[in-house]
Design an enzyme around this catalytic site. Structure first.
Site, PDB file in Angstrom:
ATOM      1  N   PHE A 214     -10.496  78.607  40.415  1.00  0.00           N
ATOM      2  CA  PHE A 214     -11.117  77.553  41.212  1.00  0.00           C
ATOM      3  C   PHE A 214     -10.042  76.810  41.996  1.00  0.00           C
ATOM      4  CE2 PHE A 214     -14.372  78.627  38.299  1.00  0.00           C
ATOM      5  CZ  PHE A 214     -15.577  78.239  38.870  1.00  0.00           C
TER       6      PHE A 214
ATOM      7  N   TYR B  62      -6.616  71.234  44.851  1.00  0.00           N
ATOM      8  CA  TYR B  62      -6.076  72.339  44.051  1.00  0.00           C
ATOM      9  C   TYR B  62      -5.779  73.574  44.888  1.00  0.00           C
ATOM     10  CZ  TYR B  62      -6.527  70.050  39.532  1.00  0.00           C
ATOM     11  OH  TYR B  62      -6.348  69.210  38.462  1.00  0.00           O
TER      12      TYR B  62
ATOM     13  N   ASP C  88      -6.912  79.022  35.187  1.00  0.00           N
ATOM     14  CA  ASP C  88      -6.674  77.860  36.032  1.00  0.00           C
ATOM     15  C   ASP C  88      -5.756  78.243  37.191  1.00  0.00           C
ATOM     16  OD1 ASP C  88      -8.226  76.185  34.515  1.00  0.00           O
ATOM     17  OD2 ASP C  88      -6.543  75.255  33.448  1.00  0.00           O
ATOM     18  N   VAL C  89      -5.903  77.545  38.323  1.00  0.00           N
ATOM     19  CA  VAL C  89      -5.128  77.865  39.517  1.00  0.00           C
ATOM     20  C   VAL C  89      -3.773  77.155  39.539  1.00  0.00           C
ATOM     21  CG1 VAL C  89      -6.016  76.008  40.986  1.00  0.00           C
ATOM     22  CG2 VAL C  89      -5.324  78.188  42.018  1.00  0.00           C
ATOM     23  N   ASP C  90      -3.634  76.040  38.821  1.00  0.00           N
ATOM     24  CA  ASP C  90      -2.378  75.293  38.865  1.00  0.00           C
ATOM     25  C   ASP C  90      -1.360  75.891  37.887  1.00  0.00           C
ATOM     26  OD1 ASP C  90      -4.001  74.518  36.747  1.00  0.00           O
ATOM     27  OD2 ASP C  90      -3.365  72.417  36.789  1.00  0.00           O
TER      28      ASP C  90
ATOM     29  N   HIS D 202      -4.155  77.484  22.554  1.00  0.00           N
ATOM     30  CA  HIS D 202      -3.606  76.400  23.365  1.00  0.00           C
ATOM     31  C   HIS D 202      -2.150  76.125  22.972  1.00  0.00           C
ATOM     32  CE1 HIS D 202      -3.203  72.547  25.367  1.00  0.00           C
ATOM     33  NE2 HIS D 202      -4.418  72.659  25.871  1.00  0.00           N
TER      34      HIS D 202
ATOM     35  N   THR E 144      -8.282  68.650  18.978  1.00  0.00           N
ATOM     36  CA  THR E 144      -9.093  67.682  19.729  1.00  0.00           C
ATOM     37  C   THR E 144     -10.461  68.274  20.053  1.00  0.00           C
ATOM     38  OG1 THR E 144      -8.024  68.397  21.788  1.00  0.00           O
ATOM     39  CG2 THR E 144      -7.134  66.436  20.697  1.00  0.00           C
TER      40      THR E 144
ATOM     41  N   GLU F 172     -13.832  72.873  28.125  1.00  0.00           N
ATOM     42  CA  GLU F 172     -12.953  73.371  27.073  1.00  0.00           C
ATOM     43  C   GLU F 172     -13.521  73.072  25.693  1.00  0.00           C
ATOM     44  OE1 GLU F 172      -8.388  73.491  27.215  1.00  0.00           O
ATOM     45  OE2 GLU F 172      -8.808  71.711  25.996  1.00  0.00           O
TER      46      GLU F 172
END
Length: 292
Positions: free
Chosen positions: A53, A58, A143-145, A165, A177, A235
């Site tokens: 995305f 972004y 993710d794109v970043d 993670h 979390t 998430e």
């Protein structure tokens, strides 16, 4: 094909967990022979879809993402880069290798970044049903970043996979979390759960990713109808899904890491790395400075 014989009493890794209690392999450097795997997947004539995305600011990450993917992602295999964008005309002009294709997809923008995050599951499930199921065998959703810094290939592919993670690989359940409010559809009790999975790297067959994304989207909307939002948006719902629908393969933190400087001894490779950035700036209207 010539390769070393595996030995029953000489496991390739003894410093980390390499198989789960439900017999799903955990993928680390040294646990697979890429030549064997590449040959198996070439015989299957598989096509891999990579969804990402690049909405709002972004899009600034997209060029490096694609350039490094061309160097390291599924080398030698057919790939379709599905780029979800609110401005498809902003896709960078990158020449990709034979058998690989960049496919921009126009999608709706939302004012809040949390809403964009939560809507990803809806968009993925919709496009799988309408298009992806007819075009690819596997889907990898990331993710794109981020940028690819080492090989990421067919060793990751399975019916459905998640990624541990990087902030929680040594943690006990109580530190995860997870969503802890019983009213939420993402709720996970204190005594349940295996790993904390990253929302930025999951996938599987097109059919299984459809089931996952559809289930998560329905749960997100059920929460929304109760005026609730899970602590970490999609998430949180992904983690709930994996508690009761165990992944058939798990990727180690090699496949999603948060920096180049921290080098724990067990980490032999850093394959997919987060780009340092000012999250507040990129999610709001402030000027964005990103080191690419």
């Amino acid at each position: 094909m010539v390769y070393s014989k595996p030995h029953i009493f000489k496991p390739p890794r003894t410093d980390v967990l390499t198989v789960t209690p439900w017999l799903a392999p955990i993928i680390w450097e040294g646990t697979f022979n890429l030549d064997i795997l590449n040959e198996q997947f070439r015989q299957r004539n598989a096509t891999i879809g990579l969804t990402v995305f690049a909405i709002k600011k972004y899009v600034v990450f997209l060029q490096r993402f694609l350039e490094t993917a061309e160097t390291y992602f599924m080398v030698g295999h057919r790939v379709k880069y599905y780029i979800f964008m609110d401005r498809p005309e902003a896709v960078p002009n990158i020449t990709v290798k034979a058998g690989r294709e960049i496919v921009p997809l126009r999608v709706q923008n939302y004012p809040r970044w949390q809403e964009i995050s939560m809507r990803r599951m809806e968009m993925i499930s919709h496009y799988i049903q309408q298009r992806f199921i007819h075009e690819v065998d596997f889907l990898v959703c990331v993710d794109v970043d981020m940028w690819f810094s080492d090989h990421v290939g067919v060793e990751i592919l399975s019916e459905v996979f998640g990624t541990i993670h990087p902030a929680f690989y040594p943690s006990e359940r109580k530190a995860f979390t997870y969503e802890r409010r019983p009213e939420s559809e993402a709720f996970i009790p204190q005594d349940e759960g295996d790993f904390y999975y990253a929302g930025g790297f999951f996938g599987g067959t097109a059919a299984e990713v459809y089931k996952l994304s559809k289930k998560c989207h329905e749960a997100i909307m059920a929460d929304k109808n109760k005026s609730m939002e899970a602590i970490w948006q999609e998430e949180s719902h992904l983690n709930k899904y994996f508690v009761y629908h165990k992944p058939t393969k798990i990727l180690s933190p090699e496949y999603l890491w948060f920096g180049e400087r921290y080098n724990p001894r067990f980490l032999k490779k850093k394959r997919f790395i987060e780009i340092p950035k000012n999250r507040s700036a990129i999610r709001n209207k402030r000027h964005l400075h990103v080191k690419l």
